[in-house]
Motif scaffolding. Structure first.
Motif, PDB file in Angstrom:
ATOM      1  N   LEU A 105       0.835  -1.207   0.000  1.00 50.72           N
ATOM      2  CA  LEU A 105       0.000   0.000   0.000  1.00 50.72           C
ATOM      3  C   LEU A 105       0.867   1.254   0.000  1.00 50.72           C
ATOM      4  N   VAL A 106       0.532   2.186  -0.876  1.00 46.30           N
ATOM      5  CA  VAL A 106       1.246   3.464  -0.931  1.00 46.30           C
ATOM      6  C   VAL A 106       0.599   4.426   0.067  1.00 46.30           C
ATOM      7  N   PRO A 107       1.311   4.850   1.116  1.00 49.34           N
ATOM      8  CA  PRO A 107       0.717   5.770   2.104  1.00 49.34           C
ATOM      9  C   PRO A 107       0.580   7.172   1.520  1.00 49.34           C
ATOM     10  N   LEU A 108      -0.562   7.779   1.736  1.00 43.77           N
ATOM     11  CA  LEU A 108      -0.831   9.117   1.218  1.00 43.77           C
ATOM     12  C   LEU A 108      -1.183  10.059   2.371  1.00 43.77           C
ATOM     13  N   PRO A 109      -0.868  11.318   2.245  1.00 42.41           N
ATOM     14  CA  PRO A 109      -1.285  12.275   3.279  1.00 42.41           C
ATOM     15  C   PRO A 109      -2.796  12.467   3.244  1.00 42.41           C
ATOM     16  N   ALA A 110      -3.405  12.624   4.413  1.00 44.72           N
ATOM     17  CA  ALA A 110      -4.843  12.907   4.486  1.00 44.72           C
ATOM     18  C   ALA A 110      -5.088  14.320   3.988  1.00 44.72           C
ATOM     19  N   MET A 111      -6.028  14.479   3.061  1.00 44.83           N
ATOM     20  CA  MET A 111      -6.233  15.775   2.426  1.00 44.83           C
ATOM     21  C   MET A 111      -7.424  16.519   3.039  1.00 44.83           C
ATOM     22  N   HIS A 112      -7.252  17.828   3.227  1.00 42.27           N
ATOM     23  CA  HIS A 112      -8.310  18.688   3.755  1.00 42.27           C
ATOM     24  C   HIS A 112      -8.379  19.947   2.898  1.00 42.27           C
ATOM     25  N   PHE A 113      -9.596  20.393   2.607  1.00 47.95           N
ATOM     26  CA  PHE A 113      -9.797  21.503   1.673  1.00 47.95           C
ATOM     27  C   PHE A 113     -10.614  22.609   2.337  1.00 47.95           C
ATOM     28  N   TYR A 114     -10.121  23.838   2.199  1.00 52.96           N
ATOM     29  CA  TYR A 114     -10.796  24.996   2.784  1.00 52.96           C
ATOM     30  C   TYR A 114     -10.861  26.141   1.772  1.00 52.96           C
ATOM     31  N   GLU A 115     -12.000  26.819   1.738  1.00 50.43           N
ATOM     32  CA  GLU A 115     -12.085  28.087   1.027  1.00 50.43           C
ATOM     33  C   GLU A 115     -12.439  29.164   2.041  1.00 50.43           C
ATOM     34  N   LEU A 116     -11.636  30.215   2.107  1.00 49.91           N
ATOM     35  CA  LEU A 116     -11.867  31.324   3.023  1.00 49.91           C
ATOM     36  C   LEU A 116     -12.569  32.426   2.246  1.00 49.91           C
ATOM     37  N   TYR A 117     -13.786  32.755   2.686  1.00 48.68           N
ATOM     38  CA  TYR A 117     -14.648  33.629   1.880  1.00 48.68           C
ATOM     39  C   TYR A 117     -14.866  34.991   2.539  1.00 48.68           C
ATOM     40  N   ILE A 118     -14.726  36.039   1.723  1.00 50.83           N
ATOM     41  CA  ILE A 118     -15.073  37.404   2.131  1.00 50.83           C
ATOM     42  C   ILE A 118     -16.120  37.930   1.163  1.00 50.83           C
ATOM     43  N   GLY A 119     -17.275  38.318   1.668  1.00 56.28           N
ATOM     44  CA  GLY A 119     -18.313  38.840   0.780  1.00 56.28           C
ATOM     45  C   GLY A 119     -19.682  38.831   1.436  1.00 56.28           C
ATOM     46  N   SER A 120     -20.702  39.135   0.642  1.00 57.88           N
ATOM     47  CA  SER A 120     -22.066  39.266   1.160  1.00 57.88           C
ATOM     48  C   SER A 120     -22.944  38.069   0.835  1.00 57.88           C
ATOM     49  N   ASP A 121     -22.414  37.077   0.130  1.00 59.73           N
ATOM     50  CA  ASP A 121     -23.215  35.921  -0.263  1.00 59.73           C
ATOM     51  C   ASP A 121     -23.466  34.948   0.876  1.00 59.73           C
ATOM     52  N   MET A 122     -22.732  35.087   1.944  1.00 60.90           N
ATOM     53  CA  MET A 122     -22.750  34.080   3.010  1.00 60.90           C
ATOM     54  C   MET A 122     -22.947  34.759   4.354  1.00 60.90           C
ATOM     55  N   THR A 123     -23.937  34.307   5.106  1.00 60.88           N
ATOM     56  CA  THR A 123     -24.198  34.886   6.422  1.00 60.88           C
ATOM     57  C   THR A 123     -23.733  33.974   7.549  1.00 60.88           C
ATOM     58  N   GLU A 124     -23.731  32.656   7.303  1.00 62.24           N
ATOM     59  CA  GLU A 124     -23.292  31.721   8.334  1.00 62.24           C
ATOM     60  C   GLU A 124     -21.770  31.720   8.439  1.00 62.24           C
ATOM     61  N   ASP A 125     -21.240  31.173   9.537  1.00 60.91           N
ATOM     62  CA  ASP A 125     -19.797  31.142   9.755  1.00 60.91           C
ATOM     63  C   ASP A 125     -19.107  30.085   8.912  1.00 60.91           C
ATOM     64  N   GLU A 126     -19.810  29.016   8.588  1.00 63.12           N
ATOM     65  CA  GLU A 126     -19.197  27.932   7.829  1.00 63.12           C
ATOM     66  C   GLU A 126     -20.246  27.239   6.974  1.00 63.12           C
ATOM     67  N   ARG A 127     -19.825  26.762   5.832  1.00 66.66           N
ATOM     68  CA  ARG A 127     -20.690  26.035   4.909  1.00 66.66           C
ATOM     69  C   ARG A 127     -19.882  24.891   4.301  1.00 66.66           C
ATOM     70  N   THR A 128     -20.558  23.805   3.998  1.00 62.31           N
ATOM     71  CA  THR A 128     -19.883  22.650   3.402  1.00 62.31           C
ATOM     72  C   THR A 128     -20.342  22.461   1.967  1.00 62.31           C
ATOM     73  N   LEU A 129     -19.395  22.372   1.048  1.00 65.67           N
ATOM     74  CA  LEU A 129     -19.678  22.072  -0.347  1.00 65.67           C
ATOM     75  C   LEU A 129     -19.163  20.670  -0.655  1.00 65.67           C
ATOM     76  N   ARG A 130     -19.940  19.891  -1.398  1.00 68.15           N
ATOM     77  CA  ARG A 130     -19.572  18.509  -1.697  1.00 68.15           C
ATOM     78  C   ARG A 130     -19.516  18.280  -3.204  1.00 68.15           C
ATOM     79  N   LEU A 131     -18.544  17.517  -3.618  1.00 66.53           N
ATOM     80  CA  LEU A 131     -18.394  17.172  -5.024  1.00 66.53           C
ATOM     81  C   LEU A 131     -19.633  16.450  -5.542  1.00 66.53           C
ATOM     82  N   SER A 132     -20.262  15.643  -4.717  1.00 65.54           N
ATOM     83  CA  SER A 132     -21.408  14.840  -5.136  1.00 65.54           C
ATOM     84  C   SER A 132     -22.581  15.688  -5.598  1.00 65.54           C
ATOM     85  N   ALA A 133     -22.627  16.975  -5.204  1.00 66.39           N
ATOM     86  CA  ALA A 133     -23.712  17.852  -5.636  1.00 66.39           C
ATOM     87  C   ALA A 133     -23.665  18.098  -7.138  1.00 66.39           C
ATOM     88  N   ALA A 134     -22.522  17.864  -7.761  1.00 69.99           N
ATOM     89  CA  ALA A 134     -22.368  18.121  -9.196  1.00 69.99           C
ATOM     90  C   ALA A 134     -22.754  16.918 -10.052  1.00 69.99           C
TER      91      ALA A 134
END
Length: 296
Positions: A105-134
């Motif tokens: 088995l080839v060991p891989l680093p665990a991956m984590h993804f973040y987008e830091l958002y500045i703007g008026s489209d988002m009122t909550e502190d955090e939101r989750t986007l999933r690839l499966s939605a596409a």
């Protein structure tokens, strides 16, 4: 300085060192102890096709972290972009590509993804986007989760209270926005924000050392964002004209339909979801999007 330097965003330039990344990631991971010496920056070039480079990636112990900063409408396609970026990172970790075909088995680093958002489209502190939605159909095997973190300036926002550099960066961007709302020309708004922050010891050392670069970078970014806002206004006027005509002709249902589709297109919701909710076809949704210049 070469113009290509200005393709970096202020965010990327400010946080592109192990000390600031450690403080930022500590705020995102309060359960862990993040030390600068455990971080290795491995940001890729020319993967995301943004006008400015606003991405950072780094290794922390056995984890691989991808960060992007965004200041306009949130795109539902972020997980797809993150997938492409993540694949490129993984390929870079494989010194021997043939190892993938062996029994061990080839060991891989665990991956984590973040987008830091500045703007008026988002009122909550955090939101989750999933690839499966596409996916056109549910039940796919491949998933990717992107955590969208709201860093728009607000006194009591938890992430800004937990990370002083991020709070200062958010306040700097907020100051420019306030100046623009007051009617200042863009260059003047940015210069005043720089002077204000230096005077109040906000990003002080960075802004003093990189004043002209910051001015150029923020001007480029703001001009691009304002161009997008003008386009949105033109589209809004266009749909208002169609809706007014429908109302004059007594087509109340058509007018309501158009406004509801418009709202969902603004949110970049998948055509299939819009068609399902509005009880119409994907093709009609696509035609409406193309008519108003909102196709994606």
């Amino acid at each position: 300085m070469a113009n290509r330097r200005y393709k970096d965003s202020v965010f990327r330039m400010y946080f592109n060192n192990r000390e600031e990344l450690a403080r930022l990631y500590q705020a995102l991971r309060p359960d862990a102890t993040i030390r600068p010496e455990d971080i290795t920056i491995n940001t890729l070039e020319d993967v995301l096709l943004d006008q400015q480079k606003n991405d950072l990636s780094f290794l922390w112990k056995d984890q691989s972290i991808v960060l992007t900063e965004h200041q306009s409408t949130i795109s539902p396609n972020v997980p797809v972009r993150m997938l492409i970026y993540g694949c490129r990172l993984l390929m870079g970790t494989l010194a021997d590509k043939k190892a993938l075909y062996r029994r061990k088995l080839v060991p891989l680093p665990a991956m984590h993804f973040y987008e830091l958002y500045i703007g008026s489209d988002m009122t909550e502190d955090e939101r989750t986007l999933r690839l499966s939605a596409a996916y056109k159909e549910g039940g796919a095997d491949l998933e990717l989760v992107c955590h969208v973190i709201n860093i728009t300036y607000q006194e009591n926002r938890p992430i800004l209270q937990a990370c002083q550099p991020l709070r200062e960066y958010s306040l700097f961007v907020h100051r420019i926005e306030v100046n623009r709302r007051r009617g200042m020309p863009l260059d003047e708004a940015i210069r005043e924000a720089i002077d204000y922050c230096v005077q109040h010891q906000i990003m002080q050392s960075f802004l003093e050392q990189c004043r002209e670069e910051v001015l150029q970078m923020m001007s480029l970014q703001w001009n691009a964002d304002e161009a997008r806002r003008v386009q949105e206004e033109e589209r809004r006027e266009d749909i208002q004209e169609v809706a007014t005509k429908s109302k004059a002709e007594g087509k109340t249902e058509e007018r309501t339909f158009m406004f509801r589709v418009w709202d969902m297109l603004q949110e970049k919701r998948p055509y299939q979801d819009i068609a399902r909710e509005m009880k119409t076809t994907v093709e009609e949704v696509r035609q409406i999007a193309e008519h108003f210049g909102m196709a994606y």
